[in-house]
Design an enzyme around this catalytic site. Sequence first.
Site, PDB file in Angstrom:
ATOM      1  N   PHE A 130      -1.587   8.422   4.154  1.00 41.39           N
ATOM      2  CA  PHE A 130      -2.309   9.105   5.244  1.00 41.39           C
ATOM      3  C   PHE A 130      -3.566   9.832   4.749  1.00 41.39           C
ATOM      4  O   PHE A 130      -3.822  10.979   5.103  1.00 41.39           O
ATOM      5  CB  PHE A 130      -1.411  10.123   5.966  1.00 41.39           C
ATOM      6  CG  PHE A 130      -0.276   9.539   6.758  1.00 41.39           C
ATOM      7  CD1 PHE A 130      -0.176   8.186   6.996  1.00 41.39           C
ATOM      8  CD2 PHE A 130       0.708  10.379   7.293  1.00 41.39           C
ATOM      9  CE1 PHE A 130       0.878   7.646   7.738  1.00 41.39           C
ATOM     10  CE2 PHE A 130       1.764   9.855   8.037  1.00 41.39           C
ATOM     11  CZ  PHE A 130       1.850   8.493   8.256  1.00 41.39           C
ATOM     12  N   LYS A 142       5.944   4.125  16.795  1.00 42.00           N
ATOM     13  CA  LYS A 142       5.854   2.999  15.858  1.00 42.00           C
ATOM     14  C   LYS A 142       7.041   3.028  14.909  1.00 42.00           C
ATOM     15  O   LYS A 142       7.322   4.061  14.298  1.00 42.00           O
ATOM     16  CB  LYS A 142       4.539   3.069  15.070  1.00 42.00           C
ATOM     17  CG  LYS A 142       4.345   1.871  14.149  1.00 42.00           C
ATOM     18  CD  LYS A 142       2.910   1.764  13.694  1.00 42.00           C
ATOM     19  CE  LYS A 142       2.685   0.583  12.783  1.00 42.00           C
ATOM     20  NZ  LYS A 142       1.284   0.459  12.380  1.00 42.00           N
ATOM     21  N   ASN A 190       5.880  -1.410  11.450  1.00 43.19           N
ATOM     22  CA  ASN A 190       5.113  -0.909  10.311  1.00 43.19           C
ATOM     23  C   ASN A 190       5.413  -1.799   9.082  1.00 43.19           C
ATOM     24  O   ASN A 190       6.078  -2.820   9.200  1.00 43.19           O
ATOM     25  CB  ASN A 190       5.521   0.552  10.048  1.00 43.19           C
ATOM     26  CG  ASN A 190       4.358   1.370   9.514  1.00 43.19           C
ATOM     27  OD1 ASN A 190       3.634   0.913   8.622  1.00 43.19           O
ATOM     28  ND2 ASN A 190       4.159   2.563  10.052  1.00 43.19           N
ATOM     29  N   ASN A 202       5.059   6.069   3.050  1.00 41.39           N
ATOM     30  CA  ASN A 202       4.257   6.696   1.999  1.00 41.39           C
ATOM     31  C   ASN A 202       4.070   8.203   2.116  1.00 41.39           C
ATOM     32  O   ASN A 202       3.304   8.790   1.374  1.00 41.39           O
ATOM     33  CB  ASN A 202       2.893   6.001   1.929  1.00 41.39           C
ATOM     34  CG  ASN A 202       3.061   4.512   1.695  1.00 41.39           C
ATOM     35  OD1 ASN A 202       3.830   4.112   0.832  1.00 41.39           O
ATOM     36  ND2 ASN A 202       2.377   3.702   2.484  1.00 41.39           N
ATOM     37  N   THR A 203       4.754   8.818   3.076  1.00 45.08           N
ATOM     38  CA  THR A 203       4.791  10.277   3.140  1.00 45.08           C
ATOM     39  C   THR A 203       6.242  10.655   2.917  1.00 45.08           C
ATOM     40  O   THR A 203       7.108  10.250   3.706  1.00 45.08           O
ATOM     41  CB  THR A 203       4.300  10.779   4.517  1.00 45.08           C
ATOM     42  OG1 THR A 203       2.928  10.436   4.657  1.00 45.08           O
ATOM     43  CG2 THR A 203       4.462  12.282   4.658  1.00 45.08           C
ATOM     44  N   ASN A 219       0.832  -1.209   0.000  1.00 46.24           N
ATOM     45  CA  ASN A 219       0.000   0.000   0.000  1.00 46.24           C
ATOM     46  C   ASN A 219       0.858   1.247   0.000  1.00 46.24           C
ATOM     47  O   ASN A 219       1.958   1.269   0.540  1.00 46.24           O
ATOM     48  CB  ASN A 219      -0.965  -0.009   1.192  1.00 46.24           C
ATOM     49  CG  ASN A 219      -0.373   0.681   2.407  1.00 46.24           C
ATOM     50  OD1 ASN A 219      -0.415   1.917   2.529  1.00 46.24           O
ATOM     51  ND2 ASN A 219       0.226  -0.093   3.302  1.00 46.24           N
ATOM     52  N   SER A 249       5.890   5.345   8.376  1.00 48.78           N
ATOM     53  CA  SER A 249       5.180   5.036   7.137  1.00 48.78           C
ATOM     54  C   SER A 249       6.081   5.366   5.955  1.00 48.78           C
ATOM     55  O   SER A 249       6.698   6.433   5.914  1.00 48.78           O
ATOM     56  CB  SER A 249       3.896   5.854   7.034  1.00 48.78           C
ATOM     57  OG  SER A 249       3.429   5.800   5.701  1.00 48.78           O
TER      58      SER A 249
HETATM   59  C1  LIG Z   1      -3.595  -0.645   3.677  1.00 44.69           C
HETATM   60  C2  LIG Z   1      -2.745  -0.387   4.870  1.00 44.69           C
HETATM   61  C3  LIG Z   1      -2.769   0.865   5.464  1.00 44.69           C
HETATM   62  C4  LIG Z   1      -1.976   1.132   6.579  1.00 44.69           C
HETATM   63  N1  LIG Z   1      -2.026   2.364   7.153  1.00 44.69           N
HETATM   64  C5  LIG Z   1      -1.299   2.623   8.262  1.00 44.69           C
HETATM   65  C6  LIG Z   1      -1.359   3.885   8.899  1.00 44.69           C
HETATM   66  O1  LIG Z   1      -2.101   4.777   8.489  1.00 44.69           O
HETATM   67  N2  LIG Z   1      -0.578   4.082   9.991  1.00 44.69           N
HETATM   68  C7  LIG Z   1       0.241   3.122  10.498  1.00 44.69           C
HETATM   69  O2  LIG Z   1       0.910   3.351  11.513  1.00 44.69           O
HETATM   70  N3  LIG Z   1       0.302   1.897   9.930  1.00 44.69           N
HETATM   71  C8  LIG Z   1      -0.435   1.635   8.837  1.00 44.69           C
HETATM   72  N4  LIG Z   1      -0.374   0.390   8.263  1.00 44.69           N
HETATM   73  C9  LIG Z   1       0.548  -0.630   8.826  1.00 44.69           C
HETATM   74  C10 LIG Z   1      -0.162  -1.600   9.755  1.00 44.69           C
HETATM   75  O3  LIG Z   1      -0.697  -0.930  10.868  1.00 44.69           O
HETATM   76  C11 LIG Z   1       0.811  -2.698  10.247  1.00 44.69           C
HETATM   77  O4  LIG Z   1       1.807  -2.096  11.053  1.00 44.69           O
HETATM   78  C12 LIG Z   1       1.494  -3.448   9.113  1.00 44.69           C
HETATM   79  O5  LIG Z   1       0.608  -3.633   8.027  1.00 44.69           O
HETATM   80  C13 LIG Z   1       2.033  -4.813   9.542  1.00 44.69           C
HETATM   81  O6  LIG Z   1       1.017  -5.671   9.996  1.00 44.69           O
HETATM   82  P1  LIG Z   1       0.289  -6.788   9.052  1.00 44.69           P
HETATM   83  O7  LIG Z   1       1.379  -7.569   8.396  1.00 44.69           O
HETATM   84  O8  LIG Z   1      -0.572  -7.558   9.992  1.00 44.69           O
HETATM   85  O9  LIG Z   1      -0.511  -6.019   8.062  1.00 44.69           O
HETATM   86  C14 LIG Z   1      -1.156   0.111   7.136  1.00 44.69           C
HETATM   87  C15 LIG Z   1      -1.157  -1.163   6.546  1.00 44.69           C
HETATM   88  C16 LIG Z   1      -1.924  -1.430   5.429  1.00 44.69           C
HETATM   89  C17 LIG Z   1      -1.901  -2.804   4.819  1.00 44.69           C
END
Ligand SMILES: Cc1cc2nc3c(=O)[nH]c(=O)nc-3n(C[C@H](O)[C@H](O)[C@H](O)COP(=O)(O)O)c2cc1C
Length: 348
Positions: free
Chosen positions: A122, A221, A250, A185-186, A118, A183
Amino acid sequence: MPVYKSLIKPLLFKLDAERAHHLVFDNLKRAARLPGASAALRGLYDYQHPGLAREVFGLKFANPVGLAAGLDKNAVFTDELATLGFGFVEIGTVTPRPQPGNPQPRLFRLPADEALINRMGFNNDGAAVVAARLRQRRNRQLIIGGNIGKNKDTPNERAGDDYVAAFEALAEVVDYFVVNVSSPNTPGLRELQDKAPLIKLLQQVQERNLARLTPRPLLLKIAPDLTDAQLDDILEIARETHLSGLVATNTTIARPGSLRTPAATVASHGAGGLSGRPLRERATEVIRYLHQRSQGQLPIIGAGGIHSAHDAQEKLAAGAVLVQLYTGFVYEGPGLVRQINESLLAAS
Ligand SMILES: Cc1cc2nc3c(=O)[nH]c(=O)nc-3n(C[C@H](O)[C@H](O)[C@H](O)COP(=O)(O)O)c2cc1C
């Protein structure tokens, strides 16, 4: 065979990933309004037992399985998510001002790897709107974490002001805070993980926090892409700025060679954070390292590739006190929360 994996998921996976996400949660919200529906969902998915309760950084969690940030960025579904058995939900990332995020498509599935990529960026309604929404929520038992970030157009030199603004807006309506500087993505955000800017940023937020009558637990985080030396720095900074804990991890910017999805397909999705199964091992390694180096003194919320009860146990054995799901929830469905809780209880 669970209904989600055999019936619902195959249909959803035919749709664009972001569209499927909205379809699921808008319908969950609609369904939960029907008489008796919340109780039915609770009956199916919620699993309560005193043996699952945890007290971490002064908060009482009904169970240690949470929803990771990013799924309910705008705190629209917290009441419905409570019926699915989560012990806590981390909303956000929330920025001070609303912003649209990156152009679509920005969310991609790698089904062969049970992974997602992804680059949402934000997208969120802004701190004031999210705070107002949280004031309206009905379920007051569910622990809510507030994950905060900076707006894309705020330069890093003024990042602290954004984190403070988001913190101030949400301080009365969330139970703990997570400063998100990890993140991918910023643009430039992850540079805030460097020692000097990070200390400055955390001190700025913590100063406001500790001046409050009821300070909130403040967590950081982190990315799975940090080196051991950087992780050591993080631990030192955590001590220096009196953090209550860490969220690890993350998404990763790495594209491991072990991915089953053809490299050309992965490349065609472009930049973004990889989550799900391919992240599991690295995230666990980071948790274990942080836990050992801090001699277990700093609570860690473990996330990254938890798709089964075994995966959750692995994170806890590595030193996490709580776990969070995102991608595993998409691939396995809501039954995963209960499955993990049942197995934790059986193992205790
Ligand atoms: C579509 C998507 C959007 C995410 N958006 C955020 C976010 O806004 N802020 C954040 O701290 N982590 C974000 N994450 C990261 C998740 O909170 C998590 O830390 C990461 O995906 C690892 O866990 P997982 O393997 O169970 O997905 C996002 C993950 C995904 C897949």
